[in-house]
Design an enzyme around this catalytic site. Structure first.
Site, PDB file in Angstrom:
ATOM      1  N   GLY A  12       0.824  -1.221   0.000  1.00 46.64           N
ATOM      2  CA  GLY A  12       0.000   0.000   0.000  1.00 46.64           C
ATOM      3  C   GLY A  12       0.850   1.259   0.000  1.00 46.64           C
ATOM      4  O   GLY A  12       2.082   1.210   0.065  1.00 46.64           O
ATOM      5  N   SER A  40      -1.476 -10.483  -2.815  1.00 42.16           N
ATOM      6  CA  SER A  40      -0.157  -9.907  -3.141  1.00 42.16           C
ATOM      7  C   SER A  40       1.003 -10.857  -2.856  1.00 42.16           C
ATOM      8  O   SER A  40       2.162 -10.436  -2.915  1.00 42.16           O
ATOM      9  CB  SER A  40       0.061  -8.629  -2.334  1.00 42.16           C
ATOM     10  OG  SER A  40      -0.931  -7.718  -2.624  1.00 42.16           O
ATOM     11  N   ARG A  99      -6.693   4.106  18.183  1.00 36.65           N
ATOM     12  CA  ARG A  99      -6.254   5.448  18.596  1.00 36.65           C
ATOM     13  C   ARG A  99      -6.970   5.988  19.827  1.00 36.65           C
ATOM     14  O   ARG A  99      -6.416   6.754  20.597  1.00 36.65           O
ATOM     15  CB  ARG A  99      -6.490   6.450  17.459  1.00 36.65           C
ATOM     16  CG  ARG A  99      -5.556   6.285  16.303  1.00 36.65           C
ATOM     17  CD  ARG A  99      -5.900   7.308  15.226  1.00 36.65           C
ATOM     18  NE  ARG A  99      -5.247   6.952  13.980  1.00 36.65           N
ATOM     19  CZ  ARG A  99      -5.703   7.274  12.779  1.00 36.65           C
ATOM     20  NH1 ARG A  99      -6.829   7.971  12.651  1.00 36.65           N
ATOM     21  NH2 ARG A  99      -5.048   6.907  11.706  1.00 36.65           N
ATOM     22  N   CYS A 130      -3.325  11.403   9.516  1.00 35.12           N
ATOM     23  CA  CYS A 130      -2.303  12.219   8.846  1.00 35.12           C
ATOM     24  C   CYS A 130      -2.493  13.721   9.073  1.00 35.12           C
ATOM     25  O   CYS A 130      -1.516  14.453   9.276  1.00 35.12           O
ATOM     26  CB  CYS A 130      -2.277  11.909   7.353  1.00 35.12           C
ATOM     27  SG  CYS A 130      -3.881  11.547   6.649  1.00 35.12           S
ATOM     28  N   HIS A 242      -0.604  17.114   2.455  1.00 36.87           N
ATOM     29  CA  HIS A 242      -1.788  17.762   3.033  1.00 36.87           C
ATOM     30  C   HIS A 242      -1.422  19.193   3.444  1.00 36.87           C
ATOM     31  O   HIS A 242      -0.338  19.436   3.995  1.00 36.87           O
ATOM     32  CB  HIS A 242      -2.242  17.028   4.298  1.00 36.87           C
ATOM     33  CG  HIS A 242      -2.878  15.695   4.059  1.00 36.87           C
ATOM     34  ND1 HIS A 242      -3.086  15.148   2.816  1.00 36.87           N
ATOM     35  CD2 HIS A 242      -3.399  14.794   4.958  1.00 36.87           C
ATOM     36  CE1 HIS A 242      -3.679  13.960   2.951  1.00 36.87           C
ATOM     37  NE2 HIS A 242      -3.880  13.725   4.235  1.00 36.87           N
TER      38      HIS A 242
HETATM   39  N1  NAP Z   1      -2.393   7.320   3.357  1.00 39.90           N
HETATM   40  C1  NAP Z   1      -2.236   8.111   4.430  1.00 39.90           C
HETATM   41  O1  NAP Z   1      -1.882   9.308   4.336  1.00 39.90           O
HETATM   42  C2  NAP Z   1      -2.488   7.555   5.779  1.00 39.90           C
HETATM   43  C3  NAP Z   1      -2.125   8.315   6.882  1.00 39.90           C
HETATM   44  C4  NAP Z   1      -2.341   7.826   8.156  1.00 39.90           C
HETATM   45  C5  NAP Z   1      -2.908   6.579   8.285  1.00 39.90           C
HETATM   46  N2  NAP Z   1      -3.257   5.840   7.190  1.00 39.90           N
HETATM   47  C6  NAP Z   1      -3.845   4.520   7.405  1.00 39.90           C
HETATM   48  O2  NAP Z   1      -2.931   3.511   6.986  1.00 39.90           O
HETATM   49  C7  NAP Z   1      -3.647   2.377   6.503  1.00 39.90           C
HETATM   50  C8  NAP Z   1      -3.180   2.036   5.094  1.00 39.90           C
HETATM   51  O3  NAP Z   1      -3.386   3.133   4.231  1.00 39.90           O
HETATM   52  P1  NAP Z   1      -2.837   3.162   2.740  1.00 39.90           P
HETATM   53  O4  NAP Z   1      -3.064   4.558   2.296  1.00 39.90           O
HETATM   54  O5  NAP Z   1      -1.482   2.588   2.647  1.00 39.90           O
HETATM   55  O6  NAP Z   1      -3.860   2.150   1.999  1.00 39.90           O
HETATM   56  P2  NAP Z   1      -3.679   1.348   0.629  1.00 39.90           P
HETATM   57  O7  NAP Z   1      -2.738   2.041  -0.273  1.00 39.90           O
HETATM   58  O8  NAP Z   1      -5.056   1.082   0.156  1.00 39.90           O
HETATM   59  O9  NAP Z   1      -2.994  -0.039   1.085  1.00 39.90           O
HETATM   60  C9  NAP Z   1      -3.649  -0.978   1.885  1.00 39.90           C
HETATM   61  C10 NAP Z   1      -2.686  -2.109   2.252  1.00 39.90           C
HETATM   62  O10 NAP Z   1      -3.366  -3.004   3.134  1.00 39.90           O
HETATM   63  C11 NAP Z   1      -3.229  -4.332   2.634  1.00 39.90           C
HETATM   64  N3  NAP Z   1      -4.369  -5.176   3.003  1.00 39.90           N
HETATM   65  C12 NAP Z   1      -5.669  -4.977   2.702  1.00 39.90           C
HETATM   66  N4  NAP Z   1      -6.412  -5.993   3.197  1.00 39.90           N
HETATM   67  C13 NAP Z   1      -5.557  -6.855   3.792  1.00 39.90           C
HETATM   68  C14 NAP Z   1      -5.691  -8.097   4.473  1.00 39.90           C
HETATM   69  N5  NAP Z   1      -6.887  -8.671   4.634  1.00 39.90           N
HETATM   70  N6  NAP Z   1      -4.590  -8.695   4.966  1.00 39.90           N
HETATM   71  C15 NAP Z   1      -3.361  -8.138   4.792  1.00 39.90           C
HETATM   72  N7  NAP Z   1      -3.166  -6.955   4.167  1.00 39.90           N
HETATM   73  C16 NAP Z   1      -4.245  -6.323   3.664  1.00 39.90           C
HETATM   74  C17 NAP Z   1      -3.154  -4.151   1.135  1.00 39.90           C
HETATM   75  O11 NAP Z   1      -2.612  -5.313   0.559  1.00 39.90           O
HETATM   76  P3  NAP Z   1      -3.045  -5.796  -0.933  1.00 39.90           P
HETATM   77  O12 NAP Z   1      -2.269  -4.936  -1.883  1.00 39.90           O
HETATM   78  O13 NAP Z   1      -2.609  -7.216  -0.940  1.00 39.90           O
HETATM   79  O14 NAP Z   1      -4.522  -5.607  -1.038  1.00 39.90           O
HETATM   80  C18 NAP Z   1      -2.226  -2.939   1.054  1.00 39.90           C
HETATM   81  O15 NAP Z   1      -0.895  -3.354   1.250  1.00 39.90           O
HETATM   82  C19 NAP Z   1      -5.128   2.749   6.602  1.00 39.90           C
HETATM   83  O16 NAP Z   1      -5.617   2.258   7.827  1.00 39.90           O
HETATM   84  C20 NAP Z   1      -5.109   4.255   6.610  1.00 39.90           C
HETATM   85  O17 NAP Z   1      -6.225   4.801   7.260  1.00 39.90           O
HETATM   86  C21 NAP Z   1      -3.052   6.292   5.949  1.00 39.90           C
END
Ligand code: NAP
Length: 344
Positions: A12, A40, A99, A130, A242
């Site tokens: 991700g 994956s 959290r 974030c 952001h």
């Molecule tokens: N993006 C930000 O700025 C940000 C900031 C703070 C917090 N967050 C938090 O961080 C988390 C991830 O965000 P992201 O932006 O990286 O999302 P993302 O790009 O959609 O990536 C999601 C990741 O989770 C994995 N995943 C999904 N379902 C799964 C499962 N059942 N078992 C194992 N792995 C699984 C996916 O793997 P696959 O590729 O195999 O589906 C992928 O590696 C979220 O909770 C989000 O709220 C994000």
């Protein structure tokens, strides 16, 4: 002997950035494993100049893992973080699942690093949202100086904050507009290309959104429960970074010059504040960087002790991956964890 680190959600946006940050900062890891969903398995991700193959979370044995950086969403974290912690790894989670649990510390190292020691109750440490992370980095030094009573913030949040599918949606819609194709909105409630959307996450009963509620709850938990905050969170068609327009009321007087000097010396902050065209930070410059950039610092003449400012940071780094790695560094530097292999 170094630590064994697992990154869950390694394919991700945040997970990939975690691997990059671990390598860039030379985190003392002997072994780094990349985990994601079953879909994956075998996908290659970069860790410094190496590539590692992803493994499936559901089959992984965490018994020799020291620290698990989780970024696979709330549902996965709710199910897996307690199991991983029970196996003896410290979980640093990026989702909102833990959290607001009073037994889980919510940490931004520049602000409340001492609270990290509370991880022992559940074996889990939470990373904030974030938009909260960059805001508290900028607010903390000002709070220490003049005591903040109230904050009004409007956010301009990039699409990467909603995951990799959201980035693809902005890309697809932009191309569709230029080639006069039909526009599909799946990830966002309205078209995001060449538009702004005043809704992030679901609506709450009082008319605010969950994202706005998170900022209120998190600022109170990390910085000071007495601070009042109202947020309007807006998604904008920017890929990474952001921005936040922030107005702050203080108990004690503080001038713009004093605030600039305080922020100039504050950890994690870079002040870019020249009163000329382009003399401020934008998400374009913040992307790929670690700092929280503060610009447009000025006095707010509509209240007794008030300031306004503009705060920008890379949401995938300070807002997620960098903050998580900094928390892991706190555990190591404060000798709160020991490598299991070394201990055995
Ligand atoms: N993006 C930000 O700025 C940000 C900031 C703070 C917090 N967050 C938090 O961080 C988390 C991830 O965000 P992201 O932006 O990286 O999302 P993302 O790009 O959609 O990536 C999601 C990741 O989770 C994995 N995943 C999904 N379902 C799964 C499962 N059942 N078992 C194992 N792995 C699984 C996916 O793997 P696959 O590729 O195999 O589906 C992928 O590696 C979220 O909770 C989000 O709220 C994000």
């Amino acid at each position: 002997m170094g630590f064994k680190i697992a990154v869950v959600g390694a394919t991700g946006n945040v997970g990939r950035e975690m691997l990059t940050v671990l390598a860039e900062r030379a985190f003392p890891a002997d072994e780094v494993v990349a985990l994601a969903s079953r879909r994956s398995q075998g996908v290659e991700v970069s860790y410094g100049d190496k590539t590692i193959k992803c493994r499936a979370l559901e089959h992984y044995d965490f018994s020799d893992v020291d620290v698990c950086l989780m970024s696979a969403g709330g549902a996965v974290s709710k199910e897996w973080s307690p199991k991983i912690a029970a196996a003896g790894a410290v979980v640093i989670d990026n989702s909102s699942a833990w959290r607001y649990d009073s037994d889980v510390p919510l940490i931004v190292p520049e602000v409340n690093a001492d609270a990290v020691a509370g991880f022992r109750k559940r074996g889990i440490i939470a990373n904030p949202n974030c938009s909260t992370a960059q805001l508290v980095v900028a607010l903390k030094p000002l709070h220490d100086r003049a005591k903040i009573t109230r904050v009004v913030v409007a956010t301009y949040q990039s699409v990467s904050g909603a995951g990799k599918d959201a980035m693809d949606e902005l890309d697809r819609q932009t191309k569709a507009i230029y080639s006069l194709q039909e526009i599909e909105a799946k990830k966002f409630p309205k078209r995001i290309a060449f538009n702004v959307i005043p809704q992030i996450d679901l609506f709450m009963e009082d008319g605010s959104t969950k994202e706005e509620w998170k900022m209120v709850a998190e600022i109170k938990k990390i910085l000071d429960p007495k601070i009042k905050l109202i947020a309007t969170c807006v998604r904008v068609p920017v890929f990474i970074g952001h921005s936040e327009a922030v107005t702050i009321e203080f108990e004690n007087p503080i001038t713009a010059d004093e605030a600039r000097a305080v922020l100039h010396n504050a950890p994690g902050c870079i002040v870019i504040d020249r009163r000329e065209p382009g003399g401020y930070a934008t998400p374009h410059e913040a992307a790929g960087e670690d700092a929280t950039y503060i610009s447009r610092i000025r006095e707010d003449a509509t209240v007794e002790n008030g300031l306004a400012m503009w705060v920008v940071s890379d949401n995938l780094r300070k807002g997620a991956a960098l903050n998580a790695v900094q928390i892991a560094e706190c555990l190591v530097n404060r000798k709160l964890i020991q490598a299991k292999k070394k201990a055995a």
